[in-house]
Design a protein around this motif. Sequence first.
Motif, short mmCIF file in Angstrom:
data_model
loop_
_atom_site.label_atom_id
_atom_site.label_comp_id
_atom_site.label_asym_id
_atom_site.label_seq_id
_atom_site.Cartn_x
_atom_site.Cartn_y
_atom_site.Cartn_z
N SER A 21 40.59 -41.77 23.14
CA SER A 21 41.43 -42.33 22.08
C SER A 21 40.94 -41.87 20.71
N GLU A 24 41.94 -38.19 20.17
CA GLU A 24 43.37 -38.07 19.85
C GLU A 24 43.65 -38.49 18.40
N SER A 25 43.05 -39.60 18.01
CA SER A 25 43.29 -40.10 16.65
C SER A 25 42.72 -39.17 15.59
N GLU A 39 46.42 -46.70 9.94
CA GLU A 39 46.45 -47.23 11.31
C GLU A 39 45.59 -46.38 12.25
N LEU A 40 45.65 -45.06 12.10
CA LEU A 40 44.82 -44.18 12.92
C LEU A 40 43.34 -44.35 12.60
N LYS A 43 42.22 -47.42 14.24
CA LYS A 43 42.09 -47.22 15.68
C LYS A 43 40.76 -46.56 16.04
N VAL A 44 40.35 -45.58 15.23
CA VAL A 44 39.07 -44.90 15.45
C VAL A 44 37.93 -45.90 15.31
#
Length: 72
Positions: A21, A24-25, A39-40, A43-44
């Motif tokens: 994940s 990808e981010s 938001e990314l 997420k990281v």
Amino acid sequence: MENDSSLLNDFVTEAKEHLGSIEESLLALEKTKDAPDAELVGKVFRSIHSIKGAAPCRTRWKPSSPSSVPGR
């Protein structure tokens, strides 16, 4: 209670999912350098925090302080 080997295997499996994940981010963020998506970024950080938080529970690593990192 589960044995150490089972806990470690669970930790490794979950960590690999989080690392996927994160990758990808970060790749998505690299494409939007000029206007990073908050938001990314979040997420990281959440994935990294999840790995760090699970390490003491699933492994024998015991942090000496909240900011300690294994191998340092």
